[in-house]
Write an enzyme that holds these catalytic residues in place. Structure first.
Site, PDB file in Angstrom:
ATOM      1  CG  PHE A  12      72.828  38.227  40.964  1.00  0.00           C
ATOM      2  CD1 PHE A  12      71.634  37.796  40.400  1.00  0.00           C
ATOM      3  CD2 PHE A  12      73.342  39.471  40.578  1.00  0.00           C
ATOM      4  CE1 PHE A  12      70.970  38.575  39.454  1.00  0.00           C
ATOM      5  CE2 PHE A  12      72.681  40.256  39.649  1.00  0.00           C
ATOM      6  CZ  PHE A  12      71.512  39.800  39.073  1.00  0.00           C
ATOM      7  CG  ASN A  33      83.839  32.007  50.129  1.00  0.00           C
ATOM      8  OD1 ASN A  33      82.845  32.438  49.550  1.00  0.00           O
ATOM      9  ND2 ASN A  33      84.775  32.798  50.648  1.00  0.00           N
ATOM     10  CD  GLN A  76      83.931  43.254  48.727  1.00  0.00           C
ATOM     11  OE1 GLN A  76      82.714  43.365  48.933  1.00  0.00           O
ATOM     12  NE2 GLN A  76      84.639  44.177  48.088  1.00  0.00           N
ATOM     13  CE1 TYR A 142      83.749  44.474  43.024  1.00  0.00           C
ATOM     14  CE2 TYR A 142      83.204  46.431  41.728  1.00  0.00           C
ATOM     15  CZ  TYR A 142      83.119  45.064  41.935  1.00  0.00           C
ATOM     16  OH  TYR A 142      82.419  44.283  41.049  1.00  0.00           O
ATOM     17  CE  LYS A 146      85.529  42.211  40.558  1.00  0.00           C
ATOM     18  NZ  LYS A 146      85.267  40.846  40.102  1.00  0.00           N
ATOM     19  CG  ASN A 172      75.399  49.360  37.776  1.00  0.00           C
ATOM     20  OD1 ASN A 172      76.138  49.914  36.962  1.00  0.00           O
ATOM     21  ND2 ASN A 172      75.548  49.497  39.067  1.00  0.00           N
ATOM     22  CB  ILE A 202      67.772  58.350  47.026  1.00  0.00           C
ATOM     23  CG1 ILE A 202      66.619  57.527  46.426  1.00  0.00           C
ATOM     24  CG2 ILE A 202      68.716  58.857  45.953  1.00  0.00           C
ATOM     25  CD1 ILE A 202      65.737  58.290  45.458  1.00  0.00           C
ATOM     26  N   GLY A 267      83.438  57.798  46.974  1.00  0.00           N
ATOM     27  CA  GLY A 267      83.893  56.724  46.081  1.00  0.00           C
ATOM     28  C   GLY A 267      82.820  56.275  45.111  1.00  0.00           C
TER      29      GLY A 267
HETATM   30  P1  NAD Z   1      77.609  37.543  44.243  1.00  0.00           P
HETATM   31  O1  NAD Z   1      78.133  38.043  45.559  1.00  0.00           O
HETATM   32  O2  NAD Z   1      76.176  37.163  44.175  1.00  0.00           O
HETATM   33  O3  NAD Z   1      78.482  36.321  43.743  1.00  0.00           O
HETATM   34  C1  NAD Z   1      79.817  36.166  44.120  1.00  0.00           C
HETATM   35  C2  NAD Z   1      79.986  34.727  44.570  1.00  0.00           C
HETATM   36  O4  NAD Z   1      81.352  34.527  44.904  1.00  0.00           O
HETATM   37  C3  NAD Z   1      79.168  34.389  45.819  1.00  0.00           C
HETATM   38  O5  NAD Z   1      78.505  33.152  45.632  1.00  0.00           O
HETATM   39  C4  NAD Z   1      80.208  34.280  46.929  1.00  0.00           C
HETATM   40  O6  NAD Z   1      79.828  33.360  47.945  1.00  0.00           O
HETATM   41  C5  NAD Z   1      81.423  33.843  46.145  1.00  0.00           C
HETATM   42  N1  NAD Z   1      82.695  34.226  46.746  1.00  0.00           N
HETATM   43  C6  NAD Z   1      83.041  35.429  47.251  1.00  0.00           C
HETATM   44  N2  NAD Z   1      84.322  35.383  47.697  1.00  0.00           N
HETATM   45  C7  NAD Z   1      84.766  34.129  47.436  1.00  0.00           C
HETATM   46  C8  NAD Z   1      85.989  33.460  47.664  1.00  0.00           C
HETATM   47  N3  NAD Z   1      87.046  34.068  48.244  1.00  0.00           N
HETATM   48  N4  NAD Z   1      86.106  32.163  47.271  1.00  0.00           N
HETATM   49  C9  NAD Z   1      85.067  31.502  46.687  1.00  0.00           C
HETATM   50  N5  NAD Z   1      83.874  32.097  46.465  1.00  0.00           N
HETATM   51  C10 NAD Z   1      83.737  33.382  46.838  1.00  0.00           C
HETATM   52  O7  NAD Z   1      77.965  38.672  43.157  1.00  0.00           O
HETATM   53  P2  NAD Z   1      77.461  38.846  41.647  1.00  0.00           P
HETATM   54  O8  NAD Z   1      76.688  40.103  41.599  1.00  0.00           O
HETATM   55  O9  NAD Z   1      76.885  37.579  41.131  1.00  0.00           O
HETATM   56  O10 NAD Z   1      78.857  39.136  40.930  1.00  0.00           O
HETATM   57  C11 NAD Z   1      79.581  38.118  40.216  1.00  0.00           C
HETATM   58  C12 NAD Z   1      80.798  38.750  39.587  1.00  0.00           C
HETATM   59  O11 NAD Z   1      80.397  39.753  38.651  1.00  0.00           O
HETATM   60  C13 NAD Z   1      81.717  39.436  40.586  1.00  0.00           C
HETATM   61  O12 NAD Z   1      83.056  39.204  40.189  1.00  0.00           O
HETATM   62  C14 NAD Z   1      81.369  40.908  40.441  1.00  0.00           C
HETATM   63  O13 NAD Z   1      82.445  41.729  40.792  1.00  0.00           O
HETATM   64  C15 NAD Z   1      81.038  40.986  38.959  1.00  0.00           C
HETATM   65  N6  NAD Z   1      80.124  42.074  38.591  1.00  0.00           N
HETATM   66  C16 NAD Z   1      78.866  42.126  39.115  1.00  0.00           C
HETATM   67  C17 NAD Z   1      78.021  43.163  38.718  1.00  0.00           C
HETATM   68  C18 NAD Z   1      76.612  43.282  39.258  1.00  0.00           C
HETATM   69  O14 NAD Z   1      75.922  44.252  38.921  1.00  0.00           O
HETATM   70  N7  NAD Z   1      76.114  42.338  40.034  1.00  0.00           N
HETATM   71  C19 NAD Z   1      78.468  44.132  37.817  1.00  0.00           C
HETATM   72  C20 NAD Z   1      79.763  44.043  37.305  1.00  0.00           C
HETATM   73  C21 NAD Z   1      80.575  43.006  37.691  1.00  0.00           C
END
Ligand code: NAD
Length: 305
Positions: A12, A33, A76, A142, A146, A172, A202, A267
């Site tokens: 995303f 992946n 993850q 999680y 992090k 978020n 909810i 959690g």
């Molecule tokens: P997402 O799941 O859409 O993107 C994560 C990507 O990483 C995916 O394309 C997935 O296929 C890939 N991936 C997962 N495990 C992998 C591995 N072992 N090797 C290679 N690729 C792998 O998630 P997102 O919402 O785009 O989040 C991106 C980052 O931002 C993450 O680190 C997440 O923790 C962080 N984050 C997201 C949010 C949110 O609101 N979406 C908020 C705070 C932090």
């Protein structure tokens, strides 16, 4: 123009970041992946490697591509999954991140920008909106994993190994290409279900709050972090919105169906919003997208799901 490697670039946030980097004429390499990301999200101008960041071959890719800047987003990203599978969460989010950090050192990157989280690390409401100095008290595996990576960078790789890094802690995030499972997945779930005239659920009272921020604003901060700043930055709007308010905003503008409540998730953090004054000052960043535009943005996004 720089050579930039983005882990999680099929996800995303990562896919929006890759698009922005390509527009700026950078040469972009994506490592993903596809465990939750989609190949169709990967910009056609980017070189793509389908591989896990936990793979022993990761360092070879870094050595072959020799990127100057690394963005690490692969993760993850589900809190409920981490509660059920803490070992797998640690493998992906701690071990995988350490592999990326070590590979970054091996090729002497100019900057490593790591995506941490602001939504799952702080939980003591008396410190709201959370600054970077607020107590770090994650309630889930999680959040712990992090925070662990942030600590490796702050306490070892930065000061001892002289790795130039930034950890971004978004609140978020919502926007197009969002799936329902991440930290702000509830926005995507509500819009998608209401457009299909399906009931929404909810968790708990719905009085839990989050700080919803648009993906384009997070990408803007990430782009700035390649050349500015050092250390940890919270990225949020500073506003708290309850799940009930979010539901009524979306349902009121779509269809007036009442939501059903179900048991709260263990959690889950009760209140969240981030103070981003440090990012304003040091990254020269401010979120621009108005929360009121959330429904329009997500309805448009749902049409192309
Ligand atoms: P997402 O799941 O859409 O993107 C994560 C990507 O990483 C995916 O394309 C997935 O296929 C890939 N991936 C997962 N495990 C992998 C591995 N072992 N090797 C290679 N690729 C792998 O998630 P997102 O919402 O785009 O989040 C991106 C980052 O931002 C993450 O680190 C997440 O923790 C962080 N984050 C997201 C949010 C949110 O609101 N979406 C908020 C705070 C932090």
């Amino acid at each position: 123009m720089s050579k930039i490697l983005v882990t999680g670039g099929a996800g995303f946030i990562g896919s929006h970041l890759v698009d922005a980097l390509v527009v700026k004429n950078h040469k972009v390499v994506v490592v993903d992946n596809l465990s939750s990301g989609k190949k169709k999200f990967v910009n056609a101008e980017a070189k793509f490697y389908k591989i896990s960041v936990t793979s022993p071959k990761l360092k070879d890719i870094f050595k072959k591509e020799r990127p100057e800047i690394i963005y690490h987003l692969a993760a993850q990203k589900s809190v409920p999954f981490s509660l059920a599978h803490p070992l797998q969460d640690a493998t992906e989010n701690i071990w995988g991140s350490l592999k990326v950090i070590e590979a970054s050192l091996a090729v002497g990157v100019k900057k490593l920008v790591v995506f941490s989280t602001g939504g799952a690390i702080y939980s003591q409401a008396k410190f709201l909106p959370y600054k970077e100095i607020a107590p770090e008290t994650p309630l889930s595996p999680y959040g712990v994993s992090k925070l662990t990576v942030d600590n490796y960078l702050r306490n070892f790789y930065g000061p001892v190994k002289k790795l130039n890094f930034v950890c971004l802690r978004p609140s978020n995030v919502y926007g197009p290409r969002q799936d329902p499972y991440g930290e702000a997945g509830v926005v995507s779930v509500f819009v998608h279900h209401l457009l299909k005239h399906q009931a929404c659920h909810i968790n708990g009272s719905g009085r839990q709050t989050r700080d919803y921020i648009y993906v384009g604003d997070i990408v803007d901060a990430a782009v700035k972090a390649a050349t500015r700043g050092s250390g940890v930055y919270n990225l949020g709007t500073g506003k708290e919105t309850s799940v009930n308010t979010l539901y009524h905003l979306i349902a009121g503008l779509l269809y007036g169906t009442e939501a059903k409540h179900q048991p709260a998730i263990a959690g889950e953090i009760m209140r969240s919003s981030l103070n981003s004054a440090k990012a304003f000052k040091e990254l020269g960043w401010k979120p621009k997208t108005r929360f009121e535009d959330l429904v329009r943005i997500m309805v448009e996004a749902d049409k192309v799901r």
